[in-house]
Design a protein around this motif. Sequence first.
Motif, PDB file in Angstrom:
ATOM      1  N   SER A   1     -22.255   9.247   0.554  1.00 36.54           N
ATOM      2  CA  SER A   1     -21.931   8.422   1.717  1.00 36.54           C
ATOM      3  C   SER A   1     -21.001   9.166   2.670  1.00 36.54           C
ATOM      4  N   ASP A   2     -20.010   9.851   2.107  1.00 35.55           N
ATOM      5  CA  ASP A   2     -19.076  10.626   2.936  1.00 35.55           C
ATOM      6  C   ASP A   2     -19.802  11.745   3.680  1.00 35.55           C
ATOM      7  N   GLN A   3     -20.741  12.389   3.004  1.00 34.07           N
ATOM      8  CA  GLN A   3     -21.489  13.473   3.648  1.00 34.07           C
ATOM      9  C   GLN A   3     -22.408  12.940   4.741  1.00 34.07           C
ATOM     10  N   ASP A   4     -22.957  11.763   4.539  1.00 34.84           N
ATOM     11  CA  ASP A   4     -23.759  11.141   5.602  1.00 34.84           C
ATOM     12  C   ASP A   4     -22.879  10.874   6.826  1.00 34.84           C
ATOM     13  N   GLY A   5     -21.646  10.416   6.570  1.00 36.74           N
ATOM     14  CA  GLY A   5     -20.704  10.194   7.668  1.00 36.74           C
ATOM     15  C   GLY A   5     -20.344  11.491   8.372  1.00 36.74           C
ATOM     16  N   GLU A   6     -20.139  12.552   7.596  1.00 33.32           N
ATOM     17  CA  GLU A   6     -19.827  13.851   8.193  1.00 33.32           C
ATOM     18  C   GLU A   6     -20.999  14.354   9.036  1.00 33.32           C
ATOM     19  N   LYS A   7     -22.197  14.128   8.559  1.00 32.46           N
ATOM     20  CA  LYS A   7     -23.388  14.533   9.311  1.00 32.46           C
ATOM     21  C   LYS A   7     -23.437  13.803  10.651  1.00 32.46           C
ATOM     22  N   ALA A   8     -23.117  12.516  10.641  1.00 37.09           N
ATOM     23  CA  ALA A   8     -23.098  11.739  11.888  1.00 37.09           C
ATOM     24  C   ALA A   8     -22.019  12.257  12.829  1.00 37.09           C
ATOM     25  N   ARG A   9     -20.840  12.606  12.284  1.00 34.56           N
ATOM     26  CA  ARG A   9     -19.753  13.128  13.125  1.00 34.56           C
ATOM     27  C   ARG A   9     -20.126  14.476  13.736  1.00 34.56           C
TER      28      ARG A   9
ATOM     29  N   SER B   1     -19.146   8.619 -12.907  1.00 39.52           N
ATOM     30  CA  SER B   1     -19.762   9.771 -12.232  1.00 39.52           C
ATOM     31  C   SER B   1     -20.772   9.313 -11.187  1.00 39.52           C
ATOM     32  N   ARG B   2     -21.536   8.268 -11.501  1.00 38.17           N
ATOM     33  CA  ARG B   2     -22.516   7.783 -10.540  1.00 38.17           C
ATOM     34  C   ARG B   2     -21.835   7.159  -9.319  1.00 38.17           C
ATOM     35  N   VAL B   3     -20.730   6.482  -9.546  1.00 32.34           N
ATOM     36  CA  VAL B   3     -19.964   5.914  -8.422  1.00 32.34           C
ATOM     37  C   VAL B   3     -19.406   7.027  -7.545  1.00 32.34           C
ATOM     38  N   ILE B   4     -18.869   8.072  -8.185  1.00 32.51           N
ATOM     39  CA  ILE B   4     -18.302   9.211  -7.440  1.00 32.51           C
ATOM     40  C   ILE B   4     -19.378   9.897  -6.609  1.00 32.51           C
ATOM     41  N   GLN B   5     -20.535  10.109  -7.212  1.00 38.38           N
ATOM     42  CA  GLN B   5     -21.621  10.767  -6.491  1.00 38.38           C
ATOM     43  C   GLN B   5     -22.109   9.918  -5.316  1.00 38.38           C
ATOM     44  N   ALA B   6     -22.175   8.603  -5.503  1.00 35.96           N
ATOM     45  CA  ALA B   6     -22.614   7.725  -4.423  1.00 35.96           C
ATOM     46  C   ALA B   6     -21.640   7.773  -3.252  1.00 35.96           C
ATOM     47  N   LYS B   7     -20.335   7.774  -3.578  1.00 32.72           N
ATOM     48  CA  LYS B   7     -19.323   7.853  -2.506  1.00 32.72           C
ATOM     49  C   LYS B   7     -19.390   9.207  -1.805  1.00 32.72           C
ATOM     50  N   PHE B   8     -19.592  10.261  -2.588  1.00 32.91           N
ATOM     51  CA  PHE B   8     -19.665  11.599  -2.000  1.00 32.91           C
ATOM     52  C   PHE B   8     -20.842  11.700  -1.033  1.00 32.91           C
TER      53      PHE B   8
ATOM     54  N   VAL C   1     -25.733  20.183   0.724  1.00 33.63           N
ATOM     55  CA  VAL C   1     -24.729  19.557  -0.142  1.00 33.63           C
ATOM     56  C   VAL C   1     -25.210  18.181  -0.598  1.00 33.63           C
ATOM     57  N   ILE C   2     -25.801  17.418   0.329  1.00 27.99           N
ATOM     58  CA  ILE C   2     -26.316  16.089  -0.015  1.00 27.99           C
ATOM     59  C   ILE C   2     -27.442  16.203  -1.038  1.00 27.99           C
ATOM     60  N   ALA C   3     -28.305  17.186  -0.860  1.00 25.10           N
ATOM     61  CA  ALA C   3     -29.424  17.386  -1.785  1.00 25.10           C
ATOM     62  C   ALA C   3     -28.914  17.693  -3.186  1.00 25.10           C
ATOM     63  N   ALA C   4     -27.867  18.523  -3.274  1.00 29.97           N
ATOM     64  CA  ALA C   4     -27.291  18.855  -4.583  1.00 29.97           C
ATOM     65  C   ALA C   4     -26.680  17.618  -5.226  1.00 29.97           C
ATOM     66  N   ALA C   5     -26.018  16.797  -4.406  1.00 32.96           N
ATOM     67  CA  ALA C   5     -25.404  15.582  -4.935  1.00 32.96           C
ATOM     68  C   ALA C   5     -26.466  14.588  -5.402  1.00 32.96           C
ATOM     69  N   LYS C   6     -27.569  14.505  -4.672  1.00 34.20           N
ATOM     70  CA  LYS C   6     -28.648  13.599  -5.075  1.00 34.20           C
ATOM     71  C   LYS C   6     -29.323  14.085  -6.363  1.00 34.20           C
ATOM     72  N   LYS C   7     -29.421  15.393  -6.484  1.00 34.14           N
ATOM     73  CA  LYS C   7     -29.994  15.944  -7.719  1.00 34.14           C
ATOM     74  C   LYS C   7     -29.113  15.594  -8.905  1.00 34.14           C
ATOM     75  N   ARG C   8     -27.802  15.718  -8.701  1.00 30.72           N
ATOM     76  CA  ARG C   8     -26.862  15.356  -9.773  1.00 30.72           C
ATOM     77  C   ARG C   8     -26.950  13.859 -10.073  1.00 30.72           C
ATOM     78  N   THR C   9     -27.158  13.046  -9.051  1.00 28.33           N
ATOM     79  CA  THR C   9     -27.306  11.603  -9.247  1.00 28.33           C
ATOM     80  C   THR C   9     -28.549  11.293 -10.080  1.00 28.33           C
TER      81      THR C   9
END
Length: 221
Positions: free
Chosen positions: A181-189, A172-179, A126-134
């Motif tokens: 970040s949220d996925q990084d947090g989920e990965k840590a959890r 869109s870039r702000v939304i992707q950056a937050k997304f 999911v993070i990879a897809a979001a980074k590609k979109r970024t």
Amino acid sequence: MLRLGALGRFFGLMLGASMVPVWAQSGIYTCTDSRGRKITSDRPIIECIDREQKELNPSGTIRRTVDPSFTAHEQAEREELAKQRAAEEARVREERRRDRALLVRYPTIEVHVKERAEAIAQIDAVIAAAKKRTDELNQQKGQIDAEYEFYKKDPTKAPNSLKRQRDDNDRSRVIQAKFISDQDGEKARVNARFDEELVKLKELWGAQAAARAAAAAPAKK
């Protein structure tokens, strides 16, 4: 010191006993007081008002058990203690249920390692897809910025459509950056959950191994 409420109930019990016909007052009361003394009497024993007493038949068999006398405050305390014990017992049962479920789900460390890897891989995808979109949005921003070069001297002359593209791109870039970040947090959890599970599982696996060894020990003799 005995409370007035308890004394009142005690004397009520004695009064009730005194009103019983003489031929029926053949019972003997017995108890062990707070100092460990065994006391016997032909009527309810005041030293044992806070504990159980037994009324015996002439033959020595138990006719009935007389419960302790408690004030409203004492009864409330007993009920609160009973609730606390029930809550603790429920907690222990729930913990044991979770332990059993954990062992069923992860019978070996290999299964646990595999499930962790799969869970992390899903988040990474999911993070990879979001980074590609970024990356796509960043390229788009470069194109928009290039078009804005034509209006560098007077940005107010830029067409509204171009302004909307720039604003949409920024959002869109702000939304992707937050997304991300949220996925990084989920990965840590997720990693923290698997770490916590692993600590508990090592304890449970160890207990299982010890139980098997103990069960197999007689067979080796």
